[in-house]
Enzyme design. Structure first.
Site, PDB file in Angstrom:
ATOM      1  N   SER A  59       0.843  -1.188   0.000  1.00 51.80           N
ATOM      2  CA  SER A  59       0.000   0.000   0.000  1.00 51.80           C
ATOM      3  C   SER A  59       0.887   1.249   0.000  1.00 51.80           C
ATOM      4  O   SER A  59       1.771   1.386  -0.848  1.00 51.80           O
ATOM      5  CB  SER A  59      -0.962  -0.042   1.198  1.00 51.80           C
ATOM      6  OG  SER A  59      -1.933   0.976   1.112  1.00 51.80           O
ATOM      7  N   GLU A  83      -1.211  -2.769  -8.349  1.00 45.37           N
ATOM      8  CA  GLU A  83      -2.487  -2.987  -7.668  1.00 45.37           C
ATOM      9  C   GLU A  83      -2.905  -1.673  -7.033  1.00 45.37           C
ATOM     10  O   GLU A  83      -2.116  -0.739  -6.959  1.00 45.37           O
ATOM     11  CB  GLU A  83      -2.349  -4.097  -6.613  1.00 45.37           C
ATOM     12  CG  GLU A  83      -1.319  -3.818  -5.525  1.00 45.37           C
ATOM     13  CD  GLU A  83      -1.853  -3.020  -4.345  1.00 45.37           C
ATOM     14  OE1 GLU A  83      -3.074  -3.082  -4.076  1.00 45.37           O
ATOM     15  OE2 GLU A  83      -1.062  -2.312  -3.699  1.00 45.37           O
ATOM     16  N   HIS A 121      -4.404  -5.203  -2.046  1.00 42.88           N
ATOM     17  CA  HIS A 121      -5.441  -4.975  -1.058  1.00 42.88           C
ATOM     18  C   HIS A 121      -6.570  -5.994  -1.224  1.00 42.88           C
ATOM     19  O   HIS A 121      -6.736  -6.582  -2.282  1.00 42.88           O
ATOM     20  CB  HIS A 121      -6.012  -3.562  -1.196  1.00 42.88           C
ATOM     21  CG  HIS A 121      -5.032  -2.471  -0.898  1.00 42.88           C
ATOM     22  ND1 HIS A 121      -4.058  -2.081  -1.785  1.00 42.88           N
ATOM     23  CD2 HIS A 121      -4.884  -1.679   0.182  1.00 42.88           C
ATOM     24  CE1 HIS A 121      -3.347  -1.094  -1.261  1.00 42.88           C
ATOM     25  NE2 HIS A 121      -3.840  -0.829  -0.064  1.00 42.88           N
TER      26      HIS A 121
END
Length: 319
Positions: free
Chosen positions: A125, A224, A289
């Site tokens: 992230s 992502e 995620h």
């Protein structure tokens, strides 16, 4: 079809050593505030792996004015520097992502980190910004993986097991081939893994003192994101393309796009923006995620076979 090409010299980054039972691992919070109950549950899992987690002093802090940050920038950076430079610590794990890692990058003592030598570093992230900085400034491979104070790590046994094996027995997880993976663009390619969260990669373009994102000799790009609408994904990809950040990419592995809208709309954007590169692309490779996530190393040589929907690591994440 893009051939994998001859093996040639390996171009991966320096790899830290694998973990051993009894190793101390430091928990840091470079980004958002960490819920105590989630952290405590994650620490119990790490102890169950016969590791010794050490929580750094400011992990449970909240910034006095900006409650989206886990403490002040200086304290978050100091925790990470102190953890890395502690000779008793074998690995540094981010407790969670969120936002804030970019604010710490230039406050870290990079000379001290370099002198301390390589350490396993885990997160994803917002931690994407730190992965890139460690690669550029320390020449070290890192681990794009789940974090101990997050739901996927706490609730999904497969997520836990894949990280555990990556850290303690990395030779057992050199093939990444989840059941749901699909070919987006066929072909086969070799390169060094790099990338992470799309919005963070786009936000890092043009930052002074950083090298181009794609490794020398070609890179397999991992992408992502979470909570980004299709038009914003389009914008991030377009920015990366226009800035030249994707020059030299040999293949692309796509992870999850959790809460980004209907996947067919997301898929249409990915195909429109990435297919013209003419490199193999695999979608839904199981990292990122969402309720479950696989662990992938950044900075190691690998082969992406988009026809077979498998990413094969030519070197383990940790030595």
């Amino acid at each position: 079809m893009t051939p994998a090409g001859p093996a040639g010299p390996r171009r991966g980054l320096l790899r830290p050593r694998r973990l051993r039972p009894g190793d101390r691992v430091a928990i840091v919070a470079p980004s958002g505030p960490v819920p105590r109950e989630l952290l405590d549950a994650g620490l119990d899992i790490l102890r169950g792996w016969d590791l010794d987690p050490q929580v750094m002093p400011h992990v449970l802090d909240v910034h006095p004015r900006l409650d989206h940050l886990a403490g002040t920038d200086a304290d978050r950076a100091r925790d990470l520097t102190d953890a890395w430079c502690d000779p008793a610590v074998a690995a540094v794990l981010a407790a969670r992502g969120g936002y804030g890692a970019q604010r710490t990058v230039d406050l870290l003592d990079w000379e001290a980190l370099r002198a301390a030598g390589p350490k396993a570093f885990v997160g994803y992230s917002d931690i994407t910004a730190l992965h890139g900085a460690v690669a550029a400034r320390l020449g070290q491979a890192t681990v794009h993986g789940p974090m101990p104070a997050t739901a996927s790590f706490l609730k999904d046994a497969a997520t836990q097991d894949h990280l555990r094996r990556t850290l303690l027995a990395p030779e057992t997880v050199t093939g990444i081939a989840p059941a749901g993976a699909r070919t987006l663009v066929p072909g086969r390619a070799r390169g060094t893994t790099f990338g992470g969260c799309l919005s963070l990669l786009a936000g890092e373009t043009g930052v002074r003192g950083r090298r181009p994102a794609c490794p020398d000799g070609g890179g397999i790009l991992l992408l992502e994101d979470v909570g980004e609408k299709p038009y914003r994904i389009d914008g991030y990809l377009t920015h990366l393309l226009r800035s030249g950040e994707l020059d030299g990419v040999t293949g692309i592995a796509l992870g999850s796009w959790h809460d980004c809208g209907p996947y067919e709309e997301v898929r249409a954007v990915l195909l429109d923006r990435l297919a013209p590169l003419g490199v193999p692309v695999v979608e839904e490779l199981g990292f990122g995620h969402g309720p479950a996530t696989l662990t992938l190393p950044l900075g190691v040589p690998a082969v992406l076979d988009a026809d077979a929907c498998v990413l094969t690591l030519e070197e383990t994440a940790l030595a």
